[in-house]
Scaffold this motif. Structure first.
Motif, PDB file in Angstrom:
ATOM      1  N   GLU A 153       0.832  -1.212   0.000  1.00  0.00           N
ATOM      2  CA  GLU A 153       0.000   0.000   0.000  1.00  0.00           C
ATOM      3  C   GLU A 153       0.863   1.257   0.000  1.00  0.00           C
ATOM      4  OE1 GLU A 153      -4.182  -0.956   2.304  1.00  0.00           O
ATOM      5  OE2 GLU A 153      -2.424  -0.450   3.487  1.00  0.00           O
ATOM      6  N   GLY A 154       1.894   1.254   0.811  1.00  0.00           N
ATOM      7  CA  GLY A 154       2.780   2.404   0.896  1.00  0.00           C
ATOM      8  C   GLY A 154       3.457   2.723  -0.425  1.00  0.00           C
ATOM      9  N   ILE A 155       3.778   1.697  -1.171  1.00  0.00           N
ATOM     10  CA  ILE A 155       4.425   1.893  -2.470  1.00  0.00           C
ATOM     11  C   ILE A 155       3.425   2.364  -3.529  1.00  0.00           C
ATOM     12  CG2 ILE A 155       5.569   0.673  -4.377  1.00  0.00           C
ATOM     13  CD1 ILE A 155       6.866  -1.121  -2.179  1.00  0.00           C
ATOM     14  N   CYS A 156       2.218   1.810  -3.484  1.00  0.00           N
ATOM     15  CA  CYS A 156       1.240   2.050  -4.547  1.00  0.00           C
ATOM     16  C   CYS A 156       0.274   3.194  -4.296  1.00  0.00           C
ATOM     17  CB  CYS A 156       0.423   0.778  -4.793  1.00  0.00           C
ATOM     18  SG  CYS A 156       1.424  -0.614  -5.368  1.00  0.00           S
ATOM     19  N   SER A 157       0.037   3.549  -3.038  1.00  0.00           N
ATOM     20  CA  SER A 157      -0.984   4.540  -2.720  1.00  0.00           C
ATOM     21  C   SER A 157      -0.541   5.958  -3.061  1.00  0.00           C
ATOM     22  CB  SER A 157      -1.333   4.467  -1.233  1.00  0.00           C
ATOM     23  OG  SER A 157      -2.241   5.501  -0.905  1.00  0.00           O
ATOM     24  N   ARG A 158      -1.475   6.756  -3.505  1.00  0.00           N
ATOM     25  CA  ARG A 158      -1.215   8.173  -3.751  1.00  0.00           C
ATOM     26  C   ARG A 158      -1.256   8.955  -2.443  1.00  0.00           C
ATOM     27  NH1 ARG A 158      -4.912   9.047  -9.121  1.00  0.00           N
ATOM     28  NH2 ARG A 158      -3.807   7.486 -10.348  1.00  0.00           N
TER      29      ARG A 158
END
Length: 146
Positions: free
Chosen positions: A140-145
């Protein structure tokens, strides 16, 4: 309770306020860790109701201006969710049935005590599921805006 409902955060905040707490120590999994992070912000910003949490909630990846927590936390995790290493608290809005984010750089616990003996009584299914959740948090940390 699991998923850190707003009502539980307010109850814990009231208890901490009544006790004039100067430190919060948590022993348990991610929900208790997140709950204490939220309590820190509620205490610092005089949040007294579930709806009052809206004033300190992150929206669109942006946290509102707020007071820094004065009451800090020591975390003793019994799972491997990893919340003790972040400055984000996930709190559930029971009315909307949504998980919401609270964030402040100083809500990360001041100290984390990692003792494998404390996790011996954590059921295997829970321990392993929190490991998968930790991986999920990383993705999530990598992919989330936000």
């Amino acid at each position: 309770p699991a998923h850190t409902p707003r009502a539980a955060v307010i109850t814990a905040t009231e208890q901490a306020r009544d006790a004039q707490a100067d430190l919060i120590v948590t022993i348990g999994g991610g929900s208790i860790t997140d709950g204490a992070k939220a309590v820190q912000l509620c205490l610092a910003n005089n949040v007294t109701t579930s709806d009052g949490i809206d004033a300190i909630r992150t929206r669109g990846g942006v946290s509102p201006e707020m007071n820094s927590p004065a009451v800090r936390q020591i975390s003793v995790p019994t799972t491997i969710a990893g919340g003790e290493f972040s400055s984000i608290a996930g709190v559930t809005n029971e009315v909307k049935r949504q998980k919401e984010m609270l964030r402040h750089p100083l809500v990360m616990p001041r100290a984390t005590i990692l003792d494998p003996d404390l996790s011996v009584h954590t059921p295997d299914w829970l321990f392993l599921s929190t490991g998968i959740r930790a991986v999920d948090h990383c993705v999530e940390g990598i992919c989330s805006r936000e």
